[in-house]
Design a protein around this motif. Structure first.
Motif, PDB file in Angstrom:
ATOM      1  N   ARG A 269       0.831  -1.205   0.000  1.00 11.39           N
ATOM      2  CA  ARG A 269       0.000   0.000   0.000  1.00 11.39           C
ATOM      3  C   ARG A 269       0.867   1.256   0.000  1.00 11.39           C
ATOM      4  NH1 ARG A 269      -3.092  -3.198   3.622  1.00 11.39           N
ATOM      5  NH2 ARG A 269      -2.016  -2.239   5.382  1.00 11.39           N
ATOM      6  N   ARG A 270       1.950   1.207   0.774  1.00  7.73           N
ATOM      7  CA  ARG A 270       2.828   2.382   0.827  1.00  7.73           C
ATOM      8  C   ARG A 270       3.478   2.631  -0.524  1.00  7.73           C
ATOM      9  NH1 ARG A 270       8.054   3.718   1.451  1.00  7.73           N
ATOM     10  NH2 ARG A 270       8.522   5.617   2.615  1.00  7.73           N
ATOM     11  N   TRP A 271       3.942   1.555  -1.166  1.00  5.40           N
ATOM     12  CA  TRP A 271       4.575   1.719  -2.479  1.00  5.40           C
ATOM     13  C   TRP A 271       3.575   2.215  -3.511  1.00  5.40           C
ATOM     14  CZ3 TRP A 271       7.293  -3.626  -1.729  1.00  5.40           C
ATOM     15  CH2 TRP A 271       8.428  -3.439  -0.935  1.00  5.40           C
ATOM     16  N   GLN A 272       2.330   1.784  -3.394  1.00  6.13           N
ATOM     17  CA  GLN A 272       1.311   2.293  -4.313  1.00  6.13           C
ATOM     18  C   GLN A 272       1.121   3.795  -4.143  1.00  6.13           C
ATOM     19  OE1 GLN A 272      -0.331   0.968  -6.773  1.00  6.13           O
ATOM     20  NE2 GLN A 272       0.415  -1.126  -6.590  1.00  6.13           N
ATOM     21  N   ARG A 273       1.122   4.244  -2.867  1.00  6.49           N
ATOM     22  CA  ARG A 273       0.994   5.684  -2.632  1.00  6.49           C
ATOM     23  C   ARG A 273       2.195   6.438  -3.186  1.00  6.49           C
ATOM     24  NH1 ARG A 273      -0.777   3.805   2.478  1.00  6.49           N
ATOM     25  NH2 ARG A 273       1.258   4.328   3.382  1.00  6.49           N
ATOM     26  N   VAL A 274       3.392   5.869  -2.980  1.00  9.29           N
ATOM     27  CA  VAL A 274       4.595   6.522  -3.503  1.00  9.29           C
ATOM     28  C   VAL A 274       4.551   6.580  -5.024  1.00  9.29           C
ATOM     29  CG1 VAL A 274       7.097   6.303  -3.742  1.00  9.29           C
ATOM     30  CG2 VAL A 274       6.027   5.906  -1.518  1.00  9.29           C
ATOM     31  N   LEU A 275       4.122   5.499  -5.668  1.00 10.27           N
ATOM     32  CA  LEU A 275       4.030   5.475  -7.116  1.00 10.27           C
ATOM     33  C   LEU A 275       3.029   6.509  -7.620  1.00 10.27           C
ATOM     34  CD1 LEU A 275       4.742   4.198  -9.838  1.00 10.27           C
ATOM     35  CD2 LEU A 275       2.973   2.480  -9.416  1.00 10.27           C
ATOM     36  N   GLN A 276       1.885   6.613  -6.936  1.00  7.96           N
ATOM     37  CA  GLN A 276       0.897   7.608  -7.348  1.00  7.96           C
ATOM     38  C   GLN A 276       1.432   9.018  -7.202  1.00  7.96           C
ATOM     39  OE1 GLN A 276      -1.878   7.111  -8.862  1.00  7.96           O
ATOM     40  NE2 GLN A 276      -2.494   9.255  -8.923  1.00  7.96           N
ATOM     41  N   HIS A 277       2.176   9.237  -6.099  1.00  4.61           N
ATOM     42  CA  HIS A 277       2.774  10.552  -5.886  1.00  4.61           C
ATOM     43  C   HIS A 277       3.773  10.879  -6.989  1.00  4.61           C
ATOM     44  CE1 HIS A 277       4.467  14.018  -3.840  1.00  4.61           C
ATOM     45  NE2 HIS A 277       5.680  13.474  -3.968  1.00  4.61           N
TER      46      HIS A 277
END
Length: 788
Positions: A269-277
């Protein structure tokens, strides 16, 4: 079952051990916690030391890694403009990039500028100054102490060497990836260690389940053979204990799996947020670049429409104050010279100087070339060659839609339609360096090595004269592609190029002249698209040797920059330094290509230089522009002038009247509709009998483009590139098979060049091994690959 909750340090029963399976690494975890506490304490101490030293401009923040580590940071003073002068800025050196910020807090959101050290020139002009220049961008930096400056210079030099190694060693896949920051790298490593620890727990549980399952199976087998009731009671008890052990171990494995899954999900989930950012940041960056390009275009139009101010040209007298035309921003002073004084640029690697033209022509002892020597070619061609090609079609193309996804990538890795090309290959562009070969013919007849150096310097500058309007991209040669330029009967030389490597793209070039000289080079093109401009960095040395004297000259090319990639009219600039060295006599010449500036009073495209002997004494001053002409002025006397505001003395050179070394030929009629080709370039694609079937003249997509059939050329270009990729995959499969069978696999070898270690530079380069012209004489091309 009541023992399930017993701690690891409890009774020594096996059940107590198994209940601790979810925490099999308790000791390791306690050790990690102790290390974590110690690390946290050290970090807090470093932060306190950093905060205490924040106000100290003379030294970098405490805790800064030593020069040579992956990161180096600290405070330096950077020149901004005439009004503000030097301003204190926070600099960070990481992964071969030097970035600066106004404050340390800006590191989280705003970078004020970045220089790639792999292509940068590092200069230290006095005790506390550092000058960095790359791709038309120059940073003038100052440290507060000599010790601090030396630390930065050491860090920059080490980082530059490492960046160059990384550029040379990068693979096809990793070349398009941006380096990971140190913090991200540490976080990833920590996550991987945690996941590895959980995986070890699962492996231990798996071993225990297999062990206890086997024991349980044996007990059940024994139970079936029992005949005595007493034995049956004991065996039943054993079976129950083992079943309990099996159940506990299974529960422990389930808990470990759950922990592993929860950890993986949280990080996912954290990596998904980083990717979206990162996606949002990229979109924002693209919009910002487009807006900046539009604003820049508007500013450029406003500057052109504004009333023009008087600017200095080569024929315009200098100011009464005696300022040099290319003084660095911080050097403003007056001189007592008269209005007849000529001024030349201060070189980056030499003291500032002023030249004064002497009035006594009797001191002139030179065989310099007169201006009439280059009014035309020495010999008219025996064969009448073509003087025009089909005019360029007027195709429209949305450049931004193609380029916005290519920011930061190498140009050689971007699939480009022929709409961006000109109907010549990079091998043919290398041949255009010979446009003014007569300069080398005259240099071969020159007995004075210093005068010969002037002609060689003029030749090195002349190779850029054809690029001033040439904003189109040449075709990338296919691996094994060749090009010959046989002008033996007309001008006494033969030239051959071969594409010797595809990743990275590299071409080898060899020229042999019957008029007393040989030239060879291996050129690798490194290019980066930066959103608004494209930087092209030629890597590799050019060698020139004169047969009679044995003088061996070596130099490298400067960086070419294509501006207004997105919006506005494309234009090209050349910037950087060329250092020419005569390895036999140790005489040198440093040429400075001044980058164009909207606010400069200088003549655009200016080039200046100094020719020095082996003792460092200056003998000639060179000046001119890379798109028009070069002149040389012999120095007859030198003296130390007045000190500048920085306390540095200038050298005053008294020279004779400048003599013309080289003058650009006028472009052919209607050149603007023929890709701005020169007279030589117009003949490069002309049909030639007997050439090798790998010659660029025979490349079908290039021929179709020259004929104006761009749609057909695009289709043919894709076919050739796919054919090359298929050949490469087949070669990789053969290499893999040879390795599996334990055999040696040589890999691809060029046909006409082989690798050798250069005695002068120590570099491994491709040099001509002979055989091409003999094969052409026999018309024997069976050894050549089928690339078209």
């Amino acid at each position: 079952m009541g023992r399930v909750g017993a701690p690891c340090s409890g009774p020594g029963r096996i059940v107590s051990f198994l209940t601790a399976v979810p925490c099999l690494s308790c000791k390791q975890q306690r050790r990690r916690r102790r290390r974590h506490h110690r690390s946290a304490a050290v970090d807090r101490g470093r932060r306190r030391m950093s905060e205490q030293g924040k106000s100290a401009a003379s030294t970098p923040a405490s805790g800064t890694p030593a020069p040579g580590s992956d990161m180096y940071k600290g405070w330096l003073f950077k020149w901004t403009n005439y009004i503000k002068g030097y301003q204190r800025r926070w600099f960070v050196l990481s992964n071969g990039l030097l970035s600066y910020y106004r404050t340390q807090a800006e590191m989280a959101h705003t970078c004020r500028g970045t220089i790639n050290l792999a292509t940068a020139h590092i200069d230290t002009e006095d005790t506390c100054n550092i000058v960095l220049s790359s791709g038309g961008r120059t940073y003038h930096l100052k440290a507060s102490t000599e010790v601090e400056r030396q630390r930065w210079v050491t860090a920059l030099e080490l980082a530059k060497a490492k960046a160059i190694r990384m550029m040379n060693d990068q693979s096809d896949d990793s070349a398009d990836e941006e380096p990971t920051s140190q913090s991200d790298h540490s976080e990833i490593q920590g996550t991987l260690k945690t996941l590895a620890s959980k995986l070890d727990d699962l492996s231990t549980c798996n071993d225990l389940i297999a062990k206890h399952g086997a024991a349980l199976q044996r007990s059940l087998s024994e139970l079936e053979t029992l005949r005595v009731p007493l034995e049956g009671g004991e065996k039943n008890k054993a079976v129950n204990e083992r079943a309990t052990l099996f159940r506990i171990t299974s529960n422990a494995m389930i808990n470990a799996c759950r922990d592993f899954l929860d950890l993986a999900e949280s990080h996912s989930r954290r990596w998904q947020r980083v990717l979206q950012h990162e996606r949002e940041q990229r979109t924002h960056l693209e919009e910002t670049i487009e807006q900046l390009a539009e604003q820049h275009n508007s500013l450029e139009r406003a500057c052109r429409e504004a009333p023009t101010h008087a600017v200095n040209t080569p024929n315009t007298p200098t100011t009464d104050t005696g300022e040099t035309l290319d003084e660095r921003p911080r050097k403003e002073e007056a001189s007592g010279e008269d209005e007849d004084t000529e001024y030349f640029d201060a070189m980056e690697d030499s003291p500032a100087f002023i030249t004064v033209t002497a009035t006594d022509p009797s001191q002139h002892r030179s065989c310099s070339v007169s201006s009439n020597d280059f009014s035309g070619k020495e010999l008219q061609p025996h064969r009448k060659r073509r003087t025009q090609i089909p005019e360029k079609p007027n195709y429209s193309l949305n450049l931004w839609s193609i380029m916005k996804n290519c920011i930061g990538k190498e140009l050689s890795k971007i699939p480009m339609p022929v709409n961006f090309n000109e109907p010549l290959s990079m091998l043919q562009r290398l041949m255009e360096d010979l446009e003014y070969h007569e300069l080398l013919d005259k240099a071969a007849r020159c007995e004075n090595s210093l005068e010969q150096m002037c002609l060689v310097a003029a030749f090195s500058v002349s190779s850029y004269s054809t690029t001033v309007h040439r904003t189109a991209k040449p075709f990338n040669p296919l691996l094994g592609e060749t090009y010959e330029l046989d002008r033996l009967e007309e001008f006494g030389y033969r030239s051959l190029c071969e594409q010797v490597s595809h990743h990275p793209p590299a071409a080898a070039h060899h020229v042999m002249s019957q008029r007393g000289w040989t030239l060879w080079q291996e050129i690798t093109i490194a290019s980066k698209f930066r959103g608004k401009y494209l930087s092209i960095m030629p890597l590799g040395a050019i060698h020139l040797q004169f047969h009679a004297s044995g003088n061996h000259y070596v130099w490298r090319k400067v960086t070419s920059t294509v501006h207004n990639i997105i919006v506005g009219k494309l234009w090209i600039d050349q910037s950087g330094d060329i250092d020419i060295v005569n390895h036999r006599t140790k005489e040198t010449c440093q040429l400075k290509f001044s980058p164009y500036s909207y606010f400069s009073r200088e003549v655009p495209r200016k080039v200046t230089g100094v020719v020095k002997d082996s003792d460092g004494q200056a003998h000639y001053i060179l000046s001119g522009t890379w798109d028009d002409k070069m002149e040389s002025a012999k120095i007859v006397q030198s003296s130390r002038g007045s000190s500048s505001s920085e306390g540095k003395q200038k050298t005053v050179y008294q020279t004779l009247t400048p003599k013309l070394l080289w003058k650009k030929y006028p472009l052919p009629e209607n050149a603007e509709n023929m890709y701005y080709f020169s007279s030589l370039a117009l003949t490069l694609n002309e049909e030639e009998e007997g050439v090798c079937w790998t010659d660029s003249r025979l490349r079908p997509d290039q021929q179709l483009m020259e004929a104006g059939c761009w749609d057909e050329a695009n289709v043919e270009k894709q076919r050739l590139e796919e054919k090359q990729r298929a050949t490469r995959r087949r070669r990789e499969a053969e290499a893999s098979k040879a390795i599996d069978e334990g055999q040696n696999f040589e890999g691809y070898r060029p046909l006409w060049f082989h690798q050798r270690t250069d005695e002068m530079t120590g570099e491994t380069i491709y040099v001509y091994k002979g055989g091409y012209w003999e094969a052409k004489e026999r018309q024997e091309w069976s050894m050549c690959p089928d690339i078209f």
